[in-house]
Design an enzyme around this catalytic site. Structure first.
Site, short mmCIF file in Angstrom:
data_model
loop_
_atom_site.label_atom_id
_atom_site.label_comp_id
_atom_site.label_asym_id
_atom_site.label_seq_id
_atom_site.Cartn_x
_atom_site.Cartn_y
_atom_site.Cartn_z
N CYS A 115 0.83 -1.34 0.03
CA CYS A 115 0.03 0.11 -0.10
C CYS A 115 0.69 1.16 -0.15
O CYS A 115 1.91 1.43 -0.55
CB CYS A 115 -0.95 0.06 1.22
N SER A 116 0.64 2.31 0.82
CA SER A 116 1.49 3.26 0.61
C SER A 116 2.62 3.51 1.86
O SER A 116 3.58 3.77 1.29
CB SER A 116 0.57 4.79 0.90
#
Length: 293
Positions: free
Chosen positions: A173-174
């Site tokens: 994800c981030s």
């Protein structure tokens, strides 16, 4: 639900990890393997191999990886990833995040998988920094308890790619800690890794992240109305906050909110996987044959 003493034990394991490598005793071979890959521009890029299961087996090295976003990877990094035989890249980020920092899975020979959803849907553009501790705790608890359902399509793809056995699988994800933390926990739990070890791996994120390599330097004018702009840098002088410990003020792990939802609604991770992802006992047996040794 995880009892306090179990959580504290897991936290102690996580905090006691002295470096980014596991010992030879933890690895299935006699040589120490790299837990956190030493990429020039990577953050929180980790191999899930080596963890012991309840029945004494170990997760296979070089097969399942987790990471943060990858806007700062260098040419040398991509060359190294290409040698890892990663064939599936599962991106858990929202469409707004992906628009600003797209993956370059083709540079390391992987197929790219993502499912569109907005940051507003999961309230990911909410900034809890200025909120009081109770509001922050409620916000994070709601995210971690919601993801087993709201991100079920992405988690289903993750398990499908693991079952396909085409090569290494990467999920990210981030920051590689929250949505990816839940994904990694589900995979390790399905393989029979004890919950205390899963929590230890989850909390390793705090020392494994390099947040400065997770944020791209962008021109916000190119992304009008995109809330993911706030997650990136608009000038070289922008400060990047350090990684924060992943636990509530009372010491409970954020990930405990996910397990609490699963335990209360489905009774076990295995029942959750069957009901929400369509991963049944036959699939879990195959996963164990493929990824344990």
């Amino acid at each position: 639900m995880i009892r306090t003493r179990t959580l504290l034990a897991a936290m102690a394991i996580a905090l006691s990890i002295p470096s980014v490598q596991v010992t030879a005793r933890e690895a299935p071979s006699t040589q120490a393997r790299e837990r956190v890959l030493s990429l020039e521009g990577g953050s929180n890029f980790r191999d899930l191999g080596g963890y012991a299961t309840a029945d004494g087996r170990h997760v296979r090295w070089g097969a399942i990886y987790r990471s943060a976003a990858m806007p700062a990877l260098t040419a040398a990094d991509y060359q190294r990833l290409a040698r890892l035989n990663i064939r599936s890249d599962i991106d858990l980020r929202s469409q707004e995040e992906r628009a600003i920092v797209p993956d370059q899975a083709d540079r390391f020979g992987a197929r790219y998988y993502a499912v569109d959803y907005t940051m507003a849907r999961d309230n990911l553009n909410y900034d809890p920094k200025d909120s009081d501790p109770e509001k922050r705790a409620a916000y994070l608890s709601s995210l971690y308890s919601a993801w087993p359902v709201s991100l079920a399509p992405q988690y289903r793809i993750l398990f499908e790619q693991l079952l396909a056995d085409r090569g290494g699988v990467l999920v990210h994800c981030s920051a590689g800690q929250d949505r990816t933390g839940v994904a990694s926990a589900l995979v390790l739990a399905a393989l029979g890794v004890p919950r205390a070890t899963i929590l230890a791996d989850y909390h390793l994120t705090t020392q494994a992240r390099r947040p400065e390599f997770e944020r791209a330097l962008i021109d916000p004018a190119k992304y009008p109305g995109n809330p993911a702009v706030a997650l990136n840098r608009t000038s070289a002088s922008d400060s990047v906050p350090p990684a924060r410990p992943l636990h509530f003020a009372d010491g409970r792990s954020y990930l405990e909110a996910t397990f609490a939802r699963i335990d209360s609604q489905w009774g076990s991770v295995e029942r959750y996987l069957d009901a929400e992802l369509g991963i049944d006992a036959v699939d879990i047996a195959r996963l164990k044959r493929l990824y344990l040794e």
